[in-house]
Design an enzyme around this catalytic site. Structure first.
Site, PDB file in Angstrom:
ATOM      1  N   HIS A   8      22.063  27.390   1.745  1.00 37.79           N
ATOM      2  CA  HIS A   8      21.424  26.463   0.809  1.00 37.79           C
ATOM      3  C   HIS A   8      20.423  27.207  -0.096  1.00 37.79           C
ATOM      4  CE1 HIS A   8      19.406  22.445  -0.066  1.00 37.79           C
ATOM      5  NE2 HIS A   8      18.408  23.276  -0.341  1.00 37.79           N
ATOM      6  N   GLU A   9      19.553  27.983   0.501  1.00 37.60           N
ATOM      7  CA  GLU A   9      18.507  28.652  -0.287  1.00 37.60           C
ATOM      8  C   GLU A   9      19.084  29.730  -1.200  1.00 37.60           C
ATOM      9  OE1 GLU A   9      15.636  27.524  -0.692  1.00 37.60           O
ATOM     10  OE2 GLU A   9      15.761  26.039   0.888  1.00 37.60           O
ATOM     11  N   HIS A  44      20.127  28.199  -4.350  1.00 39.14           N
ATOM     12  CA  HIS A  44      19.097  28.144  -5.397  1.00 39.14           C
ATOM     13  C   HIS A  44      18.939  29.510  -6.064  1.00 39.14           C
ATOM     14  CE1 HIS A  44      17.909  24.120  -4.365  1.00 39.14           C
ATOM     15  NE2 HIS A  44      17.455  24.429  -3.173  1.00 39.14           N
TER      16      HIS A  44
END
Lengths: 196, 311
Positions: B206-207, B210
């Site tokens: 997920h990170e 980003h």
């Protein structure tokens, strides 16, 4: 000569990173929602709060700006923390925190506050509010939280800091009539899972 | 409901005369340039607009990033005594998971360094604090040419946080991904309460999402342009748990909430995929903003011209 690039890098970092303190204080919401109605606080204590926040915002102050404002907020709350009324408020249904900031409303309130304070301090307050909003915006867009509740609580710390900072400069009669909802959406402390 | 995107016509016009040369990694895209109009006001920050301009410019110039991008990864393990210490087994498992998730974008992660640092202050860091900045400034290496991953124990329910690729130019020292150490896979974790639905390594996926330019799927809620990705449904708020097969609560949105998407907030076990347009976006963002990761994008004169024309 080798130190020059390092110095430049450090300077760049300090400029681009902005204030390096997290502009957070969830108890700031209590300063807006509970403290004005508390008989435990005297007008002098409110004035003292205002003076301390203003001193922190003035150029050339000794302490870092955000840390000084948070310290003033905590000192004000410390005066009522032991009171049964405050404990009842925290445990009751009327305890609320901010779940969002209404940009337009905050700008209006900032303008109201600015009219009562030195221009330099007003400028710093505006910058501080903007930085807090930008910080939580950045965090919310690039973070993963365990739950929406954690996310709400995390963001509320920034929003409550903003609200309490502005309220410091509102006249007593205005402070008494203003509600947390005037800053933006709110959520009950129970629903948000606030424990302290 | 059709997703709408912003296309900045001025940017397109400006770039219509830009160079048409392509590097080895950049190929002419035969597909017609998608053009949609959107009259919705821009409620989003300037950087979102800028990222959209980049996508628009890349499409207008028919830029397509092909070939593999290999990203060197530096793991910085911050610990406090035994707490936060991570064995090699977990790092390897995390790397394998990242490579699996990003393979369709031809993005490959290669572990180049793992270092342990005992520092209680950094261990309890939060975003935008002295501790985060000190830690990253001291430990981060070659942010333009690698991914720095820091593991620690951030407070406040934070599982992790990252920087966007368009922040790299102005604050390279802060670039990278911070993860809660308990989110890495294959752990034995006596200090974490059971059950802990976030320990399968999806926080890193997920990170890093980003870090390669993706937003949360619930970015912007029901309001256009949402997460700037057409093939994820509008989502009113972040998912919790794993509520699969629930229609979006957004008006006019007939698709299901993207709860199995890596960029939602669902439990790790629920997260299964990126969408094709998310893969496309990450390739665009890495190719454009993190161009120094790949010698071919670094040398591309077309990219340099596009960069010059829109920044």
């Amino acid at each position: 000569m080798k130190t020059l690039p390092l110095l430049l890098a450090a300077l760049t970092l300090s400029i681009s990173a902005g204030p390096v303190f997290a502009l957070k204080n969830i108890e700031g919401c209590d300063i807006v929602a509970f403290a004005p109605g508390s008989s435990a606080l005297t007008p002098e204590q409110w004035l003292d709060y205002r003076s301390k926040v203003e001193a922190a915002l003035m150029p050339g102050n000794a302490a870092p700006t955000a840390a000084g404002v948070v310290a003033a907020q905590k000192e004000l709350l410390a005066l009522i923390k032991a009171s049964p009324a405050y404990r009842d408020y925290l445990a009751g249904d009327s305890c609320r925190i901010l779940a969002g900031l209404d940009a337009g409303a905050v700008q209006k309130l900032l303008a109201e506050a600015a009219a009562t304070m030195p221009a330099d301090a007003a400028k710093t307050l505006g910058a501080l509010v903007e930085t807090a909003r930008a910080q939580i915006d950045r965090i919310e867009r690039t973070a993963r939280f365990r739950s929406n509740r954690d996310r709400t609580l995390f963001a509320a710390q920034y929003y409550c800091f903003v609200a309490a900072s502005i309220v410091a400069f509102l006249p007593p009669e205005r402070r008494a009539e203003i509600a947390l909802e005037d800053f933006g959406d709110t959520i009950s402390c129970k629903d948000a899972g606030r424990t302290g | 409901m059709n997703r709408r995107k912003f296309l900045l016509s001025s940017a397109c016009a400006c770039l219509a005369t830009a160079a048409t040369k392509v590097g080895a990694v950049l190929a002419q895209d035969a597909a017609p340039i998608p053009r949609r109009a959107c009259g919705t006001p821009l409620p989003t920050p300037a950087e979102k607009i800028q990222a959209r301009r980049v996508v628009t410019a890349l499409r207008a110039n028919r830029v397509a990033f092909r070939g593999k991008t290999i990203i060197p990864v530096r793991f910085h393990i911050i610990h406090e005594g035994r707490r936060g210490y991570l064995p090699d087994r977990q790092i390897k498992a995390q790397m394998a998971l990242l490579n699996q998730a990003y393979a369709p974008a031809q993005i490959q992660f290669k572990l180049v360094n793992v270092k342990l640092h005992e520092n209680p202050a950094w261990f309890r860091q939060e975003p935008s604090t002295d501790e985060e900045i000190e830690m990253k400034t001291e430990l981060g290496k070659e942010p333009e040419k690698s991914l720095n991953i820091y593991t620690a124990e951030p407070a406040g329910g934070l599982l992790g946080y990252a920087t966007f690729p368009w922040w790299l130019r102005d604050t390279p020292q802060l670039d990278g991904v911070v993860l809660h150490h308990a989110t890495l896979p294959d752990a034995s974790r006596p200090w974490v309460d059971q059950p802990w639905p976030f320990d399968l390594g999806m926080t890193a996926v997920h990170e890093v999402g980003h870090w390669v330019g993706l937003y949360h799927t619930f970015q912007g809620g029901c309001q256009a342009p949402g997460d700037d990705v057409d093939d994820t449904a509008y989502e009113g708020q972040a998912a919790a748990g794993c509520p699969l097969n629930q229609r979006s609560s957004c008006p006019g949105e007939e698709r299901f909430n993207p709860v199995d998407n890596y960029m939602d907030y669902s439990d790790d076990a629920c997260m299964k995929q990126f969408t094709p347009i998310q893969y496309q976006r990450m390739k665009d963002m890495v190719g454009y903003y993190r161009y120094q990761l790949n010698p071919l994008t670094q040398r591309s004169s077309l990219l340099a011209q596009i960069r010059e024309s829109i920044e």
